[in-house]
Design an enzyme around this catalytic site. Sequence first.
Site, PDB file in Angstrom:
ATOM      1  N   GLY A 286      -2.252   4.354 -22.757  1.00  0.00           N
ATOM      2  CA  GLY A 286      -2.361   5.392 -23.791  1.00  0.00           C
ATOM      3  C   GLY A 286      -2.058   6.754 -23.192  1.00  0.00           C
ATOM      4  O   GLY A 286      -1.928   6.892 -21.968  1.00  0.00           O
ATOM      5  N   LEU A 287      -1.974   7.735 -24.056  1.00  0.00           N
ATOM      6  CA  LEU A 287      -1.669   9.102 -23.635  1.00  0.00           C
ATOM      7  C   LEU A 287      -2.733   9.658 -22.693  1.00  0.00           C
ATOM      8  O   LEU A 287      -3.848   9.133 -22.630  1.00  0.00           O
ATOM      9  CB  LEU A 287      -1.603  10.015 -24.877  1.00  0.00           C
ATOM     10  CG  LEU A 287      -0.457   9.794 -25.859  1.00  0.00           C
ATOM     11  CD1 LEU A 287      -0.674  10.654 -27.104  1.00  0.00           C
ATOM     12  CD2 LEU A 287       0.892  10.102 -25.210  1.00  0.00           C
TER      13      LEU A 287
ATOM     14  N   SER B 143       0.948   4.514 -18.262  1.00  0.00           N
ATOM     15  CA  SER B 143       1.974   3.451 -18.349  1.00  0.00           C
ATOM     16  C   SER B 143       2.735   3.529 -19.671  1.00  0.00           C
ATOM     17  O   SER B 143       2.596   2.658 -20.528  1.00  0.00           O
ATOM     18  CB  SER B 143       1.352   2.065 -18.140  1.00  0.00           C
ATOM     19  OG  SER B 143       0.182   1.859 -18.918  1.00  0.00           O
TER      20      SER B 143
END
Lengths: 202, 202
Positions: A35-36, A109
Amino acid sequence: MESKATDITWYKSLVSRADRERMNGHKSVVLWFTGLSASGKSTLAHATEERLFKMDCRTYVMDGDNVRHGLCSDLGFTLEDRHENLRRVGETAKLLVEAGVLVLTAFISPLRSDRESVRSLFPHGQFIEIFCDAGLEVCEQRDPKDLYKRARRGEIANFTGISSPYEDPLNPELRVDSGKSPVEDNVDEIIAILRMRGILPA
Amino acid sequence: MESKATDITWYKSLVSRADRERMNGHKSVVLWFTGLSASGKSTLAHATEERLFKMDCRTYVMDGDNVRHGLCSDLGFTLEDRHENLRRVGETAKLLVEAGVLVLTAFISPLRSDRESVRSLFPHGQFIEIFCDAGLEVCEQRDPKDLYKRARRGEIANFTGISSPYEDPLNPELRVDSGKSPVEDNVDEIIAILRMRGILPA
């Protein structure tokens, strides 16, 4: 006795992963949080680890803190280096899983291809992708280290979500709304999945 | 409840290495086996692991088999690549130790400087160097994969002991005569050291 000492193929992987899992009372897999920045990956990974530890599980969280200064200290943040960073994280997670540890990784990622590469290192069902989906707006509001602010000002190049893409998982094992739902509820969901899949005892 | 979900520094390493060691009932360290090819490093590491497993310890053996095809698959056998290989092994062993695992590594690791680099990653007393001292003659007689024969014929470049140096440890925590003494006796010695140092319970 002399012969034993000179037979060098005598002992070979006498302790198997299955032996370790039996000893531990749970299976070992990797929970891959993606995630961000500021989407709550580390928070959720550590909260999940804490719950698992209380259940007597062998766990370990890998994140930028314990990887970027050590194993991957030679790598920067180019696309190529980020790929190599995740490759090494994946390979190391594989060794930990082999050692019987339930591994939780917390890395942005951002690219599907990188996540799929890591997934391919594991037998089916042993790589569990958890999408921390807080939404860019929430992440940017949180911005605990002012990274978004700096990225907006152009002070950080290739910042995921601002000047570099984040590719949402198409088919993650779990998507959590880490922007709104309480951490403990998300942990509950993860534990339920681990039970359902036979990774934790029912 | 809402506030918990948005507090992202809330959970941080809640499970410590000390917690894991308490759960496991033993300390986590690295046992670094060094010595010539065919000196019995892997044999002794696996035999030690088997004994430790029977004592309910969490262990893992790292060797060329599980590292060279994965984490270090991008590396060759130049001096520089061998150095990087050992650096990554050291850093990964450190993560495993942090995860509560008693790690056993079996690599020739011929250079003092490389071994000392890895040692420096660990707090004092948590890197235990075990010199498998079988002597070149014995190793060359064993030669289970005909590597020495091929090296003598010049088919393998930079082969440790033949065309590349092996630097004996000056002050290893343990030196075992892995050429003559039975494997089980050497395991006994290692277990005794682990007890003496408080790594295993007395």
